[in-house]
Write a protein that holds these residues in place. Structure first.
Motif, PDB file in Angstrom:
ATOM      1  N   VAL A   1       3.022 -12.510 -17.606  1.00  0.00           N
ATOM      2  CA  VAL A   1       2.092 -11.445 -17.958  1.00  0.00           C
ATOM      3  C   VAL A   1       2.843 -10.126 -17.896  1.00  0.00           C
ATOM      4  O   VAL A   1       3.401  -9.771 -16.861  1.00  0.00           O
ATOM      5  CB  VAL A   1       0.883 -11.427 -17.011  1.00  0.00           C
ATOM      6  CG1 VAL A   1      -0.053 -10.292 -17.351  1.00  0.00           C
ATOM      7  CG2 VAL A   1       0.157 -12.758 -17.058  1.00  0.00           C
ATOM      8  N   GLN A   2       2.880  -9.427 -19.021  1.00  0.00           N
ATOM      9  CA  GLN A   2       3.547  -8.133 -19.094  1.00  0.00           C
ATOM     10  C   GLN A   2       2.508  -7.024 -18.947  1.00  0.00           C
ATOM     11  O   GLN A   2       1.427  -7.123 -19.512  1.00  0.00           O
ATOM     12  CB  GLN A   2       4.252  -7.973 -20.448  1.00  0.00           C
ATOM     13  CG  GLN A   2       5.383  -8.949 -20.665  1.00  0.00           C
ATOM     14  CD  GLN A   2       6.581  -8.641 -19.786  1.00  0.00           C
ATOM     15  OE1 GLN A   2       6.773  -7.524 -19.365  1.00  0.00           O
ATOM     16  NE2 GLN A   2       7.358  -9.675 -19.508  1.00  0.00           N
ATOM     17  N   PRO A   3       2.831  -5.964 -18.204  1.00  0.00           N
ATOM     18  CA  PRO A   3       1.879  -4.851 -18.116  1.00  0.00           C
ATOM     19  C   PRO A   3       1.779  -4.137 -19.458  1.00  0.00           C
ATOM     20  O   PRO A   3       2.715  -4.160 -20.251  1.00  0.00           O
ATOM     21  CB  PRO A   3       2.498  -3.941 -17.055  1.00  0.00           C
ATOM     22  CG  PRO A   3       3.942  -4.302 -17.030  1.00  0.00           C
ATOM     23  CD  PRO A   3       4.024  -5.742 -17.431  1.00  0.00           C
ATOM     24  N   ILE A   4       0.643  -3.522 -19.709  1.00  0.00           N
ATOM     25  CA  ILE A   4       0.445  -2.787 -20.947  1.00  0.00           C
ATOM     26  C   ILE A   4       1.246  -1.498 -20.875  1.00  0.00           C
ATOM     27  O   ILE A   4       1.144  -0.743 -19.917  1.00  0.00           O
ATOM     28  CB  ILE A   4      -1.047  -2.485 -21.172  1.00  0.00           C
ATOM     29  CG1 ILE A   4      -1.815  -3.803 -21.330  1.00  0.00           C
ATOM     30  CG2 ILE A   4      -1.245  -1.581 -22.372  1.00  0.00           C
ATOM     31  CD1 ILE A   4      -3.308  -3.635 -21.409  1.00  0.00           C
ATOM     32  N   VAL A   5       2.059  -1.261 -21.903  1.00  0.00           N
ATOM     33  CA  VAL A   5       2.909  -0.082 -21.945  1.00  0.00           C
ATOM     34  C   VAL A   5       2.487   0.759 -23.146  1.00  0.00           C
ATOM     35  O   VAL A   5       2.410   0.258 -24.265  1.00  0.00           O
ATOM     36  CB  VAL A   5       4.395  -0.474 -22.080  1.00  0.00           C
ATOM     37  CG1 VAL A   5       5.274   0.757 -22.138  1.00  0.00           C
ATOM     38  CG2 VAL A   5       4.811  -1.378 -20.937  1.00  0.00           C
ATOM     39  N   THR A   6       2.202   2.031 -22.898  1.00  0.00           N
ATOM     40  CA  THR A   6       1.812   2.918 -23.990  1.00  0.00           C
ATOM     41  C   THR A   6       3.025   3.261 -24.835  1.00  0.00           C
ATOM     42  O   THR A   6       4.172   3.068 -24.417  1.00  0.00           O
ATOM     43  CB  THR A   6       1.191   4.225 -23.451  1.00  0.00           C
ATOM     44  OG1 THR A   6       2.195   4.925 -22.720  1.00  0.00           O
ATOM     45  CG2 THR A   6      -0.018   3.956 -22.582  1.00  0.00           C
TER      46      THR A   6
END
Length: 136
Positions: free
Chosen positions: A40-45
């Motif tokens: 699971v990758q964190p959401i990156v703006t």
């Protein structure tokens, strides 16, 4: 006549397209098995991604074009639009867009003021929040 071969069956044929097999509870009361291959990758703006790329030296800093605007009477605005619109596209001074026309006009005025009032050097930077908004 030759008989057709039997259709092959996929191992995924019975699988639901949305529900993953490992997401189903294996025993009553148990939440569900976790697939160790799932990361699971964190959401990156986009801004964070651009900052990381700049920090890692992979790309130049993204070009940002902040918006600027001005107020004028409608008849003045109509004359400004008409001056750009009715300049022939074959003319050397015709800008590609109305925004380019306005930017070039502002840059011309800026250069004249720097030459007149600041010995041709740029004025100190003023943050956009420092300038009062609206008509005066």
């Amino acid at each position: 006549m030759a008989q057709r071969p039997e259709r092959r069956k996929s191992a995924l044929g019975a699988a639901h397209p949305i529900e993953h097999q490992n997401s189903q509870p294996t025993e009553p009361g148990e939440r569900g098995a976790v697939d160790s291959r799932v990361v699971v990758q964190p959401i990156v703006t986009k801004e964070e991604q651009a900052e990381r790329q700049v920090r890692d030296g992979r790309t130049a800093k993204p070009k940002v074009q902040p918006k600027g605007s001005f107020y004028a009477d409608e008849d003045v605005l109509e004359r400004i639009r008409a001056a750009w619109f009715h300049t022939p596209t074959t003319a050397a001074e015709r800008e590609a867009s109305f925004s380019d026309f306005l930017r070039e006009a502002a840059l011309d005025r800026m250069l004249r003021r720097e030459n007149t009032y600041n010995d041709g050097k740029p004025f100190p930077v003023v943050a956009s929040g420092k300038i009062a908004r609206g008509r005066r």
